[in-house]
Structure formats: structure tokens, C-alpha cells
Write a protein that holds these residues in place. Structure first.
Motif, PDB file in Angstrom:
ATOM      1  N   GLN A 168      -5.833   3.916  -2.931  1.00 37.77           N
ATOM      2  CA  GLN A 168      -5.096   2.661  -3.016  1.00 37.77           C
ATOM      3  C   GLN A 168      -5.117   2.137  -4.443  1.00 37.77           C
ATOM      4  OE1 GLN A 168      -6.087  -0.085   0.092  1.00 37.77           O
ATOM      5  NE2 GLN A 168      -5.056  -1.786  -0.905  1.00 37.77           N
ATOM      6  N   GLU A 223      -9.104   1.870  -4.748  1.00 41.47           N
ATOM      7  CA  GLU A 223     -10.036   2.438  -3.782  1.00 41.47           C
ATOM      8  C   GLU A 223      -9.968   3.941  -3.929  1.00 41.47           C
ATOM      9  OE1 GLU A 223      -8.890   0.711   0.003  1.00 41.47           O
ATOM     10  OE2 GLU A 223      -9.083  -1.312  -0.824  1.00 41.47           O
ATOM     11  N   LYS A 225       0.839  -1.205   0.000  1.00 43.54           N
ATOM     12  CA  LYS A 225       0.000   0.000   0.000  1.00 43.54           C
ATOM     13  C   LYS A 225       0.869   1.249   0.000  1.00 43.54           C
ATOM     14  CE  LYS A 225      -3.725  -0.548   2.458  1.00 43.54           C
ATOM     15  NZ  LYS A 225      -4.297  -0.779   3.799  1.00 43.54           N
ATOM     16  N   ARG A 232      -3.268   3.237   8.513  1.00 45.06           N
ATOM     17  CA  ARG A 232      -3.571   2.058   7.690  1.00 45.06           C
ATOM     18  C   ARG A 232      -2.396   1.104   7.691  1.00 45.06           C
ATOM     19  NH1 ARG A 232      -4.671   4.669   1.946  1.00 45.06           N
ATOM     20  NH2 ARG A 232      -5.928   2.785   1.686  1.00 45.06           N
TER      21      ARG A 232
HETATM   22 MG    MG Z   1      -7.765  -0.821   1.023  1.00 45.34          MG
END
Ligand code: MG
Ligand code: ADP
Ligand code: MG
Length: 888
Positions: A348, A336, A27, A97
Motif C-alpha cells: 500500500q 505498508e 488503495k 481488502r
Molecule cells: Mg493498509
């Protein structure tokens, strides 16, 4: 210099990049990469995976100086956002995150809206002029933080939310007013205090470190550990933490949040595919809180307007980004995004998980689009994944009693008994039952049950729901969001719209390609091997060096094998032919005969039948190589065992039951696996092998003479441990074979070789090669004999070995490269010393297992042989082996 643990991204500047996946996690690396290529990404910074490793190494303490490094990056973020973390007037809010090197969907939890408290919420209200939004963000923050960081049962606050909605007479969160939400915040905080005995933290700094600790901590939570185990992800990779400025999809109806795939992840079709929700935040789409809306107009089925219709400008921009991302990453992306007041932000991107069908189509399409090379296309499809394509789907002509229809979330067909919990699914599967797991929705806790089930049916959730994503990853059939069924866990049943009740244990069938749920068991048909699949396999065959044969005993198996692209038969087990109903009597007569003459009489009855078997096999294989193993199992396997069977046979054979029983008892062995079997049979009862060799050669000669076949039969002698055994049997076999050839006058060659399945054979392969024209490594027995481990008894302890990681995996599934594999290596080396061009193959189960195939390629074997259904997997793995070798 001190190690750098924090990397900034934002406003077109990045300290990291997409290549730093190991350090920044998937990510983090992709957020940096998207920033670098000019996509709109909210700024933030990434705490590295190295920090995670360091954290665990130091007993959950951070290295010195980290506090300052984070503070510096936070200051930089504040500057970029022109807001201040914890500021009463203009507060910066953050998301925290997780993100490891490999994507672990749903394994780690994200905290949004971090930095809110009773003071900053006022700043957010003043700044946005939108109290409803501010209180909505605050209540979401308390829900997420208390769950993820403080470890409170999320149902407790969810219940309060539900009560409030009921009280207000509304169905959706979005219908609650600012005042409702403000009240909720108060009640939430009270509930936290009451439940945990401590206050919800109001200090933003404390909140931030709490969240960072929680993400690093979650690396070791049981769900994550299970997922890593199932997917072979090492624990020492660690996770990164991404701290990012919030953007808001929940400020009103000009805001939204969504997820999308740049192509259809089920079918591979080159079309944008996704869902979004207006006025929503975070994972609302995935969680199935409201029914999501489609991305493009073409997918609008008349129920809900698409993004293309509601926010055309954002849609256009997203479409542009779709193409930018595909050109940049040269692969299908799973994205995303969030829209804040008509501004689109990317949150993302990653390579999207896809079904095998989609993987093949996307790989082939991208070659045709000029995005990737044929080699890359071949490497894009995981060999094991093909398994999904090689299995049957529902027979289109079969009668179907469709009782409900959901979303076609993951293709394939599955039938089984209904179960309603992951635990039940696992238990039933252990008993060998086929089950379909039916849930209202699934969560990461259900993964083990999803594994155990044939298919998954959920009542709630969209195409990107947990069930759908995980099932596609597993290659399991899944029908999701089947709103027509009412699931009642308590009663262990579900009801369809007509009121029909399905109880636990009732059989249903799912079609993951149409979303249909059917009553009872629906028959299936064989898979389609043409089209994109055929194209990809053509490329596969261009790149591989290793040949692929099949283990097949009957013309039928051989036909399937050839259809799957087998280039020969690597192992024909002749004992299976002895069990056929029309000959088992003669076989028993042969075994129980008192002398050679009696045995020969019985064998002469079997001879024409064996000849017929081999004719069929040779005809089906049309001149491709066929290796036939002479009789291998201990003779008693063919004899009757129960009293009743013995009585029956005695009557037929005209001997007394007592005499027969004595014979049977006499053949009993204490340890048959190491007993009177394999070439030892051929040595003590040479007539048996004589008959088999004669049958093989007569069949071959007939086809050569009468139908112009070119056949070189490969006669394989099993379980040789000493060269003298082979010498004796080879002489005898070639005498019989030569006689047949001479008599028939056919021009034909044949090979005599052996299985290498005893350690002694591998270690003395240079001697054995004097007598053998080929070796076939029988790695099933070689694994048993190397480990001194009986496959039939291993079930009692081997699973514990794997569970406790005494062994990395079941050595009967994946070749134990350092032990058994080493014997194979020695066998090859020594065999070649004596006979440089000796033909080398492997015919154990491992011949169809990708990692073992790669190993065989490296040893320079000529071929692998596996079960017919695994032939395409083996072909692809062989191509991977060759391409990976070139790359290295
Ligand atoms: Mg995600
Ligand atoms: P996962 O790994 O489970 O996908 P993410 O870290 O991607 O978790 O977070 C889940 C969701 O939270 C995202 O899809 C996005 O909707 C939301 N989210 C994450 N970061 C932000 C942010 N900075 N602003 C707004 N929403 C965010
Ligand atoms: Mg998640």
C-alpha cells in the motif's frame, strides 16, 4: 458494451492507474500505480466503487455477468502466480481488502489467507515445507474471517489463543509450535460451529464471495457511517474491493511486515520513519501484539535491532522505494510492506496523514527541494489544520511532575480530568468538562470519545497504532504506548510505576511532543509563529486577494491579532468597554437617568474612558483600518438583575430599591434580540452615539496631530433595517465628527457605514448604500434573522436538525450559502449598484470559517474579519480561494 467492474493489476500490467481513484478507491488506484512504475506489488484485481453503488441500488445484488468477470480475473491472477485457487497441491491464497476514495483508517476490515481449508493447508505445507507457517496462516484466516465475514465476537477465539499460550507457558504467538497451531485451528472451527450454529466454510469460492460481500457490506456499518459523517464523506462514493495474491511475512525470521512514513508525520522531519515486526502478518504491527522494531539504525534506541541492521538489503531497497514514491507522488507517503523470505513487497501507499506542524514543514521543505511549487505548498495545508499550531503548548519553564513517559504520538498539550471510556469522555465534554481519555489501546469504536477529549493516553501500541494515527488526523494531543502505567477499567484508575494511583476525575496533563504524562495541570505558552510557519504564511499572503481583519475590542486583542497577521480590525464591539469595572456604575447612571441632562452628565464621565479605549486601539493598530461599532445591545443587559445587586446599586445611587426595580422592570423586553437595540438605541437616545463618535474622533485626531498617524476611522451603525434610520444617524454622527475635526484642526478623513444584519437591509442595500460608505455583513444576526432562529435557544433543537440532516451543518458555524449567503450576495450586488466602490466585509463568526471564506472571496468582498486566533486560518483559506479560482 457492458460496464467493466473489475480491473487487473500485476506483473507490470495494469488495467487501472493512479488517476482512477474515484473508481478504484485510493488503495486500488495506488496498487495499480505502484505496479505501473515497476514496484514489487503482489498481483490482484479491484472490484470498482461503481459496483458497490450498484450493489446497494439493487438491494444487495450484483449485476449479471459479474461472477464471470471475477472468474476471468481470478484465472489471470492464477496464471501470474502459477498457483490455483483452491488447489490441493499448489493453492493460491488471497487477501480481500476494502478501499474507498478517501482513506478511512481502521474503518473496514481485511481478510488474509483466504482459500485455506483442511485440504489446501496440506498443499501449503508441502509447498512451503513449513507446517508452522501454514497452520499459523490457517488459524489467522479463521480468526479474521469469522470476525469480519461471519460476525462472530473476535474475543471468543482470542481467548482460546490466550489460553493456549498460557497452557504452553509462552507469551508470544511466535512461540507456538505447528502442532499448537493445528490444534488451534480445530478448536477455532469448533467454537465457530458452537457459537454460530453453522460450519466454517471450507469452499474457497464461497469464502471469496463471503469476503467480497462483507467488504461491500461494511460500507454501511455504523463505524464507517460515523467516520464518514465526521469527515464529510458522502455515502454514495462507495468502497472498492481489492482481491490480491498473498505474500507472507510469517514464514520465519527472514520474513517481516511493516508500516512506514517517508517522512516523520509528527514533526515533518525529512527522515524515514517506521516500524516492523519479524515473522508476522498483516496488522500485527498496528495492533500492538508485540513491540515493533524501528526501520533505521538511527532510530534504534538500544532495545531492538532495526530493519537496517537485520535485513540490510531489504532496507536499502525500501529506502530506494521511499525516494521513488516521493518523486512520483510528490508528497509524503504512508506505506505498508511485507517481506517474504528476504523479498520485499509493497502492499500500500497513500498520502500520509500528518500533524499541522508536519504538514507545514513538509510543504515548505518540498518547495525548497524543488518537488512542488509554492502554490502547491499553500494548497497542501488545510486551513482548519492550522488551528493546532495556533494554540498554546506546555510552558517549558513550568514545574512538571512527570509520572510516566510514552511515545510522542501527536503533538500539542492537553490537560483534563481522567476518564476511561469513550462514553464517559463524550458525556463529560457535553457538561463542558475537559477530559483526557485514558485507554489500554483504542479502536474505531472509541472515535467519538477521542473527539470529545482534549487528549488521549494509551498504555499499548506504537507510533502507528490506531490511537496515534487517528489522533494525528484529528490534531489531538496523544501519548501512546505508555507502558509505565497500568490501566484498570474496573477500578476506574491507573497506576504509575511508583505505585501512585490516578482515579477517574483526577487531573493530568499530556505533552504529545515529548510523550510525557504529568500530574495535575501544567501551564502553557503561546505558539511560535516564525520558521516554517512564517515562510508558508508569506507565500499565503502572496496569493490571496481577500484581506483579513480581526474582531478585537481591546488593545490586547488587537496586539494578538496583529501578531497573527491581521490587517485591521473589522469589528470592535464597544459594549464590552461599558462593562469594565471602573465604568459600569457610570453606565448604569446613564441608563437610569430621568432626562437628557442626567444622561449627558453620566455620559460625560464615560467619554474620557472611551476616548482612552480608542486611543489604545488605534495605537496598537498603527494606522491600519479600524471599524468601530456603536453601542448595540439592549440597555437592560447592563443593569443589575438580582435583588442584592439592585439593593447595592440603589444605595450607591441614592434612590430607593423600589424605584430602581421599577426602572429595571420597565426596561425588560419580551424579545430583546428583536427589541430596543442597535441603531434603535441611537435614535431614541442620541446622546449615547454622540458621545461615542466624539470619543472615536478625538482619539483619532490626537494621534494624527501629535503622532503623525494616518487614520481613517470607520464608524459603524448596527442593525439598520431602513435607510431612514441610517440617514438620521449618519447626519448626526458626521455633525459631531466634523465638529471634533474642526476643533482639533487635524487633517483626517472618516467613514460612516453600517452592519447588514437584517434581511430588509440586504434587500434594500441599494437604498442603504446612499448613506453608507461601507457594509459589514453581520452574519451572526443575519443568520438568526434569516432563519428566524434565536441562537440562544437553538441548542434545544438545532443539533437534531444537523443529526437528522435536515440541515447540512450548524448555520452559525458554516455560512448557509444558499439562504443567508444569497442575502449577502444580493446586498453586495445592490450596494455596488449605488456605490460601485463601496467597501465590503464580513464580521460574523463565519469570517474565520474556511468554506465561508471561500464563498466571500467569490462574492468579491474586500475583507473577512474573525477572532484573532483564527486570522492565520482565514489568511490561508483566502489564499486557497484565490488559487482554486485560478485552477478552475
Ligand atoms: Mg493498509
Ligand atoms: P487497511 O485499509 O486497514 O490498512 P489493508 O487492506 O491495507 O487494510 O490490510 C491490512 C494489512 O494486511 C496490510 O497492511 C498488510 O500487512 C496485510 N495485507 C493486505 N494484503 C496483503 C497481501 N496481499 N499479502 C500480505 N499481506 C497483506
Ligand atoms: Mg485496518
Amino acid at each position: 458494451m457492458a460496464v467493466k467492474y473489475v480491473y487487473f493489476f500485476g506483473a507490470g500490467q495494469t488495467e487501472g492507474n493512479g488517476g482512477m481513484r474515484n473508481l478504484l478507491g485510493g488503495k486500488g488506484a495506488n496498487l495499480a500505480e505502484m505496479t505501473a512504475i515497476g514496484l514489487p506489488v503482489p498481483p490482484g484485481f479491484t472490484l470498482t466503487t461503481e459496483l458497490c453503488t450498484e450493489f446497494y441500488r439493487n438491494n444487495r445484488h450484483y449485476p449479471e455477468g459479474l461472477q464471470q468477470e471475477v472468474a476471468d480475473h481470478l484465472a489471470r491472477l492464477e496464471q501470474a502466480m502459477e498457483k490455483k485457487f483452491g488447489d490441493p497441491d499448489n493453492p493460491l491464497l488471497l487477501s480481500v481488502r476494502s478501499g474507498s476514495r478517501a482513506s478511512m483508517p481502521g474503518m473496514m476490515d481485511t481478510v488474509l489467507n483466504l482459500g485455506l481449508n483442511d485440504v489446501t493447508v496440506q498443499g501449503l505445507i508441502a509447498g512451503s515445507g513449513n507446517p508452522r507457517f501454514a497452520w499459523d496462516s490457517y488459524r489467522r484466516f479463521i480468526q479474521m474471517y469469522s470476525d469480519v465475514v461471519m460476525g462472530m465476537d473476535s474475543d471468543l477465539l482470542e481467548d482460546i489463543l490466550e489460553q493456549t499460550k498460557e497452557l504452553r507457558g509462552v507469551k508470544l504467538d511466535t512461540e507456538l509450535t505447528a502442532e499448537d497451531l493445528r490444534q488451534l485451528v480445530i478448536r477455532f472451527k469448533n467454537k465457530v460451529q458452537e457459537t454460530l450454529g453453522r460450519q466454517f466454510p471450507s469452499d474457497p469460492e464461497e469464502q471469496l464471495w463471503g469476503a467480497i460481500n462483507a467488504v461491500f457490506g461494511s460500507w454501511m456499518n455504523p463505524r464507517a457511517v460515523t467516520y464518514r459523517k465526521l469527515n464529510n464523506i458522502p455515502a454514495d462514493w462507495g468502497t472498492a474491493v481489492n482481491v490480491q495474491a498473498m505474500v507472507f511475512g510469517n514464514m520465519g525470521n527472514d520474513c517481516a511486515t511493516g508500516v512506514a512514513f517517508t517522512r516523520n508525520p509528527s514533526t515533518g522531519e525529512n527522515r524515514f520513519f517506521g516500524e516492523f515486526l519479524l515473522n508476522a502478518q498483516g496488522e500485527d504491527v498496528v495492533a500492538g501484539i508485540r513491540t515493533p522494531q524501528p526501520i533505521d539504525k538511527a532510530s534504534n534506541d538500544g532495545h531492538l535491532p532495526s530493519l537496517e541492521e537485520v535485513m540490510p538489503a531489504c532496507y536499502e531497497q525500501l529506502l530506494q522505494i521511499r525516494s521513488t514514491l516521493e518523486q512520483h507522488y510528490r508528497d509524503m507517503q504512508d506505506i505498508e510492506f511485507t517481506i517474504e523470505k528476504d523479498h520485499l513487497y509493497m502492499l500500500q501507499t497513500r498520502n500520509g496523514k500528518r500533524t499541522a506542524k508536519a504538514a507545514v514543514k513538509i510543504a515548505v521543505d518540498m518547495v525548497l527541494e524543488g518537488l512542488i511549487s509554492k502554490q502547491e505548498a499553500v494548497l497542501r495545508v488545510a486551513p482548519e489544520q492550522l488551528d493546532q499550531l495556533l494554540h498554546p503548548s506546555l510552558d517549558p519553564k513550568a514545574d512538571k511532575d512527570v509520572v510516566a513517559t510514552g511515545l510522542p504520538a501527536s503533538p500539542g498539550a492537553a490537560s483534563g480530568e481522567i476518564v476511561f471510556s469513550a462514553e464517559d469522555a463524550e458525556e463529560a465534554a457535553k457538561l463542558g468538562l475537559k477530559v483526557v481519555l485514558v485507554r489500554i489501546e483504542t479502536s474505531p469504536e472509541d472515535i467519538h470519545g477521542m473527539h470529545a477529549a482534549q487528549g488521549i493516553l494509551t498504555a499499548r501500541g506504537g507510533m502507528t497504532s490506531h490511537a496515534a494515527v487517528v489522533a494525528r488526523g484529528m490534531g489531538k494531543c496523544c501519548v501512546a504506548g505508555c507502558g509505565g502505567i497500568k490501566v484498570d477499567y474496573k477500578a476506574q484508575q491507573f497506576t504509575d510505576e511508583s505505585g501512585q494511583v490516578f482515579k477517574r476525575g483526577d487531573v493530568i496533563t499530556l505533552d504529545g511532543s515529548t510523550g510525557e504524562v504529568m500530574k495535575g495541570l501544567v501551564p502553557t505558552v503561546e505558539p511560535e509563529l516564525t520558521g516554517d510557519f512564517g515562510q508558508l504564511m508569506e507565500w499565503v499572503d502572496e496569493f490571496r486577494r481577500l484581506r483579513v481583519r480581526a474582531n478585537a475590542d481591546t488593545p490586547n486583542d488587537a496586539a494578538v491579532a496583529r501578531q497573527f497577521g491581521a490587517e485591521g480590525i473589522g469589528l470592535c464591539r464597544t459594549e464590552h468597554m461599558f462593562f469594565e469595572a471602573d465604568r459600569i456604575m457610570a453606565v448604569r447612571e446613564m441608563i437610569l437617568a430621568d432626562d437628557v441632562e442626567g444622561r449627558k452628565r453620566a455620559l460625560s464621565k464615560i467619554l474620557p474612558m472611551q476616548k482612552g479605549d480608542f486611543l489604545g486601539l488605534f495605537q496598537e493598530m498603527k494606522g491600519l483600518p479600524v471599524t468601530i461599532r456603536l453601542l448595540d445591545p439592549p440597555l437592560h443587559e447592563f443593569l443589575p438583575h438580582t435583588r442584592r445587586e439592585i439593593d447595592e446599586l440603589a444605595a450607591v445611587m441614592n434612590v430607593s430599591a423600589e424605584v430602581l426595580q421599577q426602572k429595571v422592570d420597565h426596561l425588560h423586553e419580551v424579545n430583546p434580540m428583536l427589541g430596543h437595540r442597535g441603531c434603535r438605541l441611537g435614535i431614541t437616545f442620541p446622546e449615547i452615539y454622540d458621545m461615542q463618535v466624539q470619543a472615536i474622533m478625538e482619539a483619532a485626531c490626537t494621534l494624527v496631530r501629535e503622532e503623525n498617524y494616518e487614520i481613517v476611522p470607520e464608524i459603524m451603525i448596527p442593525l439598520v433595517g431602513h435607510v431612514n434610520e441610517l440617514k438620521l444617524l449618519r447626519n448626526r454622527a458626521s455633525r459631531v465628527a466634523d465638529e471634533v475635526v474642526l476643533r482639533s484642526g487635524a487633517k483626517i478623513d472618516y467613514l460612516i457605514g453600517t452592519m447588514i444584519e437584517l434581511p430588509r437591509a440586504a434587500l434594500t442595500a441599494h437604498e442603504i448604500a446612499e448613506e453608507a460608505e461601507f457594509f459589514s455583513f453581520g452574519t451572526n444576526d443575519l443568520t438568526q434573522t434569516t432563519f428566524g432562529l434565536s441562537r440562544d435557544d437553538a441548542g434545544k433543537f438545532l443539533p437534531f436538525y444537523v443529526q437528522r440532516e435536515l440541515l447540512p451543518c450548524d448555520p452559525f458555524v458554516m455560512l448557509d450559502q444558499s439562504g443567508v449567503g444569497e442575502l449577502v450576495r444580493i446586498g453586495c450586488e445592490k450596494g455596488r449598484q449605488t456605490r460601485p466602490n463601496i467597501k465590503l466585509g464580513i464580521c460574523g463568526e463565519h469570517g474565520g470559517e474556511p468554506s465561508s471564506i471561500i464563498f466571500c472571496h467569490r462574492l468579491g468582498l474586500d475583507y473577512v474579519s474573525c477572532s484573532p486566533y483564527r486570522v492565520p486560518i482565514a489568511r490561508l483559506a483566502a489564499a486557497h480561494a484565490a488559487l482554486l479560482e485560478k485552477k478552475a
